[in-house]
Design an enzyme around this catalytic site. Structure first.
Site, PDB file in Angstrom:
ATOM      1  N   TYR A 155       0.851  -1.210   0.000  1.00 50.49           N
ATOM      2  CA  TYR A 155       0.000   0.000   0.000  1.00 50.49           C
ATOM      3  C   TYR A 155       0.875   1.245   0.000  1.00 50.49           C
ATOM      4  O   TYR A 155       0.674   2.164  -0.801  1.00 50.49           O
ATOM      5  CB  TYR A 155      -0.898  -0.036   1.241  1.00 50.49           C
ATOM      6  CG  TYR A 155      -1.817   1.166   1.398  1.00 50.49           C
ATOM      7  CD1 TYR A 155      -2.895   1.362   0.540  1.00 50.49           C
ATOM      8  CD2 TYR A 155      -1.619   2.094   2.426  1.00 50.49           C
ATOM      9  CE1 TYR A 155      -3.745   2.441   0.696  1.00 50.49           C
ATOM     10  CE2 TYR A 155      -2.471   3.174   2.588  1.00 50.49           C
ATOM     11  CZ  TYR A 155      -3.536   3.350   1.721  1.00 50.49           C
ATOM     12  OH  TYR A 155      -4.377   4.432   1.871  1.00 50.49           O
ATOM     13  N   LYS A 159       1.170   4.109  -2.860  1.00 49.49           N
ATOM     14  CA  LYS A 159       0.843   5.518  -2.567  1.00 49.49           C
ATOM     15  C   LYS A 159       2.067   6.416  -2.781  1.00 49.49           C
ATOM     16  O   LYS A 159       1.908   7.572  -3.180  1.00 49.49           O
ATOM     17  CB  LYS A 159       0.293   5.652  -1.143  1.00 49.49           C
ATOM     18  CG  LYS A 159      -1.069   4.966  -0.930  1.00 49.49           C
ATOM     19  CD  LYS A 159      -2.164   5.539  -1.827  1.00 49.49           C
ATOM     20  CE  LYS A 159      -3.556   5.069  -1.426  1.00 49.49           C
ATOM     21  NZ  LYS A 159      -4.616   5.562  -2.327  1.00 49.49           N
TER      22      LYS A 159
HETATM   23  N1  LIG Z   1      -9.523   6.548   5.450  1.00 45.93           N
HETATM   24  C1  LIG Z   1      -8.243   6.817   5.632  1.00 45.93           C
HETATM   25  O1  LIG Z   1      -7.748   6.863   6.763  1.00 45.93           O
HETATM   26  C2  LIG Z   1      -7.352   7.094   4.453  1.00 45.93           C
HETATM   27  C3  LIG Z   1      -6.064   7.563   4.707  1.00 45.93           C
HETATM   28  C4  LIG Z   1      -5.217   7.814   3.643  1.00 45.93           C
HETATM   29  C5  LIG Z   1      -5.645   7.613   2.338  1.00 45.93           C
HETATM   30  N2  LIG Z   1      -6.904   7.155   2.110  1.00 45.93           N
HETATM   31  C6  LIG Z   1      -7.291   6.918   0.707  1.00 45.93           C
HETATM   32  O2  LIG Z   1      -8.551   7.504   0.458  1.00 45.93           O
HETATM   33  C7  LIG Z   1      -9.239   6.758  -0.551  1.00 45.93           C
HETATM   34  C8  LIG Z   1     -10.646   6.450  -0.071  1.00 45.93           C
HETATM   35  O3  LIG Z   1     -10.562   5.599   1.070  1.00 45.93           O
HETATM   36  P1  LIG Z   1     -11.741   5.457   2.141  1.00 45.93           P
HETATM   37  O4  LIG Z   1     -11.149   5.706   3.461  1.00 45.93           O
HETATM   38  O5  LIG Z   1     -12.941   6.219   1.726  1.00 45.93           O
HETATM   39  O6  LIG Z   1     -11.998   3.870   2.022  1.00 45.93           O
HETATM   40  P2  LIG Z   1     -13.342   3.008   1.834  1.00 45.93           P
HETATM   41  O7  LIG Z   1     -14.441   3.546   2.671  1.00 45.93           O
HETATM   42  O8  LIG Z   1     -12.929   1.584   2.004  1.00 45.93           O
HETATM   43  O9  LIG Z   1     -13.710   3.287   0.300  1.00 45.93           O
HETATM   44  C9  LIG Z   1     -12.933   2.782  -0.746  1.00 45.93           C
HETATM   45  C10 LIG Z   1     -13.698   2.960  -2.051  1.00 45.93           C
HETATM   46  O10 LIG Z   1     -12.912   2.393  -3.128  1.00 45.93           O
HETATM   47  C11 LIG Z   1     -13.768   1.571  -3.911  1.00 45.93           C
HETATM   48  N3  LIG Z   1     -13.031   0.494  -4.549  1.00 45.93           N
HETATM   49  C12 LIG Z   1     -12.171  -0.382  -3.958  1.00 45.93           C
HETATM   50  N4  LIG Z   1     -11.772  -1.300  -4.867  1.00 45.93           N
HETATM   51  C13 LIG Z   1     -12.401  -0.998  -6.035  1.00 45.93           C
HETATM   52  C14 LIG Z   1     -12.402  -1.586  -7.330  1.00 45.93           C
HETATM   53  N5  LIG Z   1     -11.687  -2.691  -7.611  1.00 45.93           N
HETATM   54  N6  LIG Z   1     -13.156  -1.011  -8.297  1.00 45.93           N
HETATM   55  C15 LIG Z   1     -13.906   0.087  -8.011  1.00 45.93           C
HETATM   56  N7  LIG Z   1     -13.934   0.690  -6.819  1.00 45.93           N
HETATM   57  C16 LIG Z   1     -13.199   0.141  -5.841  1.00 45.93           C
HETATM   58  C17 LIG Z   1     -14.794   1.014  -2.911  1.00 45.93           C
HETATM   59  O11 LIG Z   1     -15.990   0.670  -3.584  1.00 45.93           O
HETATM   60  P3  LIG Z   1     -16.527  -0.824  -3.864  1.00 45.93           P
HETATM   61  O12 LIG Z   1     -16.066  -1.714  -2.766  1.00 45.93           O
HETATM   62  O13 LIG Z   1     -18.017  -0.619  -3.929  1.00 45.93           O
HETATM   63  O14 LIG Z   1     -15.962  -1.169  -5.200  1.00 45.93           O
HETATM   64  C18 LIG Z   1     -15.045   2.237  -2.047  1.00 45.93           C
HETATM   65  O15 LIG Z   1     -16.026   3.059  -2.638  1.00 45.93           O
HETATM   66  C19 LIG Z   1      -8.368   5.537  -0.832  1.00 45.93           C
HETATM   67  O16 LIG Z   1      -7.593   5.746  -1.983  1.00 45.93           O
HETATM   68  C20 LIG Z   1      -7.484   5.445   0.400  1.00 45.93           C
HETATM   69  O17 LIG Z   1      -6.272   4.777   0.140  1.00 45.93           O
HETATM   70  C21 LIG Z   1      -7.765   6.895   3.125  1.00 45.93           C
END
Ligand SMILES: NC(=O)c1ccc[n+]([C@@H]2O[C@H](COP(=O)([O-])OP(=O)(O)OC[C@H]3O[C@@H](n4cnc5c(N)ncnc54)[C@H](OP(=O)(O)O)[C@@H]3O)[C@@H](O)[C@H]2O)c1
Length: 267
Positions: A155, A159
């Site tokens: 990961y 990133k």
């Molecule tokens: N939350 C944090 O603490 C955090 C910190 C740093 C960075 N981020 C980044 O922020 C972004 C959003 O994360 P989040 O926290 O909102 O996570 P989340 O709630 O798990 O959401 C992830 C989203 O990505 C979609 N996704 C995953 N695999 C996919 C695929 N193969 N095709 C299409 N869609 C896919 C999921 O939709 P489906 O499962 O419906 O496909 C979901 O809508 C990510 O890139 C993550 O790395 C988050």
């Protein structure tokens, strides 16, 4: 009138967490939305909520790791409202396993969704942005894109890679009117740890304490939308992770010690 009123915004990963909140906040600013993720039912619920505020909210459900399908998908997105103003490459999956235990296929899956997918979608839209002399792409990297953290090898690699790719795109600056924003969040309150991949590629299915007490997703999304509207190149959204990042630069031995211990206490 808000910056986003009547702008066409394509959000990937819109079924949950940051992507869902992006859709909800943008709908209140009357943006025209295109929402992509795999979970159709979740997307339909979000579409219903968005249509209370904006007249235009279309769904393009897809598995974004299906590389052969990305070109037709981007064309469908362009055809939906005739153009795209902003692409938010938000879809992503994290990891919860030590390097030595993680199956090589899991490393590849993490690279695919967190690096190759946003690169491919961005490249597919660049000719459109060149022709229109305007366009914006935002990408969700992470604090794990700025420094290593235990149980996140692939990961963090993905990133770091996506940050490097977008920073270079910004430096090249070959398309007039085109802008890019890199977002590096620390822990945000979303279900991301439930969906994290374990060593064998199964979902972690646990809400980590760090995640639960992270920055509220509404705050994170307000900051992302402001950064895009002001053409900010790199946005860091973090609390204690900022201290770790500072130590990473100025006192590496302490960074290695604290990051290792924090990672072990993470779950
Ligand atoms: N939350 C944090 O603490 C955090 C910190 C740093 C960075 N981020 C980044 O922020 C972004 C959003 O994360 P989040 O926290 O909102 O996570 P989340 O709630 O798990 O959401 C992830 C989203 O990505 C979609 N996704 C995953 N695999 C996919 C695929 N193969 N095709 C299409 N869609 C896919 C999921 O939709 P489906 O499962 O419906 O496909 C979901 O809508 C990510 O890139 C993550 O790395 C988050």
């Amino acid at each position: 009138m808000d910056f986003y009123t009547d702008k066409v915004v394509w959000i990937t990963g819109a079924s949950s967490g940051i992507g869902k909140e992006l859709a909800l906040q943008l709908s209140r600013q009357k943006a025209s939305l295109i929402l992509t993720a795999r979970n159709r039912d979740a997307l339909q619920d979000i579409q219903r909520a968005c249509l209370q505020h904006t007249p235009n909210c279309a769904l393009l459900p897809a598995d974004l790791t299906d590389a052969g399908n990305l070109a037709p998908l981007a064309q469908q997105a362009l055809d939906t409202f005739g153009h795209i103003d902003v692409l938010i490459n938000n879809a992503g999956v994290t990891q919860r396993a030590f390097a030595e235990d993680t199956a090589p296929e899991v490393d590849r899956r993490l690279m695919e969704i967190n690096f190759f997918t946003p690169v491919a979608l961005t490249k597919l839209l660049l000719p459109h942005f060149r022709a229109r002399k305007t366009g914006h792409v935002a990408v969700l990297s992470s604090m794990a894109g700025l420094m290593g953290f235990p149980k996140r090898t692939a990961y963090a690699a993905a990133k770091h890679a996506i940050k490097g790719y977008f920073e270079t795109l910004q430096v090249e600056h070959t398309i007039p009117g085109f802008h890019a924003t890199i977002v590096s969040p620390g822990r945000i309150q979303t279900p991301i740890s439930l969906n994290a991949l374990t060593a064998s590629g199964q979902p972690h299915s646990k809400m980590d304490a760090g995640q639960q007490h992270g920055i509220p997703v509404e705050v994170c999304v307000r900051r992302i939308l402001k950064a895009i509207a002001t053409h900010k190149r790199h946005l860091v959204i973090a609390r204690s992770e900022r201290i770790l990042w500072w130590l990473h630069k100025w006192c590496p031995p302490l960074y290695y010690r604290i990051a290792r211990n924090a990672g072990l206490k993470d779950e």
